[in-house]
Design a protein around this motif. Structure first.
Motif, PDB file in Angstrom:
ATOM      1  N   ASP A   1       0.853  -1.191   0.000  1.00 21.76           N
ATOM      2  CA  ASP A   1       0.000   0.000   0.000  1.00 21.76           C
ATOM      3  C   ASP A   1       0.886   1.237   0.000  1.00 21.76           C
ATOM      4  OD1 ASP A   1      -1.819   2.045   0.416  1.00 21.76           O
ATOM      5  OD2 ASP A   1      -2.791   1.127   2.151  1.00 21.76           O
TER       6      ASP A   1
ATOM      7  N   ARG B   1       1.099   5.483  -0.746  1.00 23.02           N
ATOM      8  CA  ARG B   1       0.353   6.730  -0.916  1.00 23.02           C
ATOM      9  C   ARG B   1       1.332   7.898  -0.994  1.00 23.02           C
ATOM     10  NH1 ARG B   1      -4.650   6.012   3.451  1.00 23.02           N
ATOM     11  NH2 ARG B   1      -4.907   3.761   3.121  1.00 23.02           N
TER      12      ARG B   1
ATOM     13  N   ASP C   1       1.322  -1.939   4.834  1.00 24.68           N
ATOM     14  CA  ASP C   1       1.232  -3.363   4.491  1.00 24.68           C
ATOM     15  C   ASP C   1       2.625  -3.847   4.080  1.00 24.68           C
ATOM     16  OD1 ASP C   1       0.370  -5.904   3.974  1.00 24.68           O
ATOM     17  OD2 ASP C   1      -0.990  -5.371   2.335  1.00 24.68           O
TER      18      ASP C   1
END
Length: 201
Positions: free
Chosen positions: A113, A115, A138
């Motif tokens: 994950d 971002r 993760d």
């Protein structure tokens, strides 16, 4: 991302350039001297450090609310610096590819994950260096491959402990301070999974 406020608009005239000369160049930076014209119309001598890579920072946030940090001796300030995994990515490369590489190379982690959470101008009075910051979650282990000049220590610490160390001046690296504050704000705003936000706050 929130809408840009109306007051965030340019004012006055931009800087102008009469002439320029490269006075230093190596594989990482270029130093250029300018005969410039200030926004006031006055002549000015200006020097700019141009970076050949964009700066990349990664905040690896584990499911238990801890973060992974690296420690190393830094040349420029002759100090020992604890900071988030960081590095450079060539202009033209996707910053995320650089972030994946730095996370694996420095601390032996990969993330499912990713971002992008921050973009910064690190010292915009004399350099053109841009930094992009990522939140990585993760996480799972992978092989490390540090640069041949890097002797890195690795520590996994509670997020709040890292944040307190940063804002108290014990970890003054700019990217580290900014990313820790940004992720704390995300937790406050409810932009993170509730269980993880509770561990941070």
């Amino acid at each position: 991302m929130s809408e840009k406020p109306a007051w965030l608009k340019p004012h006055g005239r931009p800087w102008g350039v009469s002439s320029s000369q490269v006075v230093y160049d190596n594989p990482w930076i270029t130093v250029t001297e300018y005969q410039a014209i200030a926004p006031t119309g006055r002549p000015a001598l200006y020097g700019k450090i141009g970076f050949k890579n964009q700066a990349i920072g990664v905040l690896p946030l584990h499911a238990d609310g801890t973060v992974t940090l690296v420690g190393q001796n830094r040349f420029s300030l002759a100090n020992y610096s604890w900071e988030l995994p960081e590095g450079g990515a060539p202009h033209g490369e996707d910053p995320l590819d650089g972030a994946r590489r730095e996370l694996a190379e420095e601390v032996g982690l990969r993330a499912a994950d990713w971002r992008q959470i921050l973009r910064m101008e690190l010292s915009n009075s004399v350099t053109d260096e841009i930094a992009t910051g990522f939140l990585a979650m993760d996480l799972s282990p992978t092989e490390t491959a540090p640069d041949e000049t890097e002797d890195l220590a690795v520590a996994r610490v509670p997020f709040r402990e890292a944040l307190d160390a940063a804002v108290d001046g014990h970890m003054p690296d700019a990217i580290t301070v900014a990313l820790l504050l940004r992720v704390h704000l995300m937790a406050v705003r409810g932009d993170l999974p509730a269980e993880l936000a509770a561990l941070i706050l």
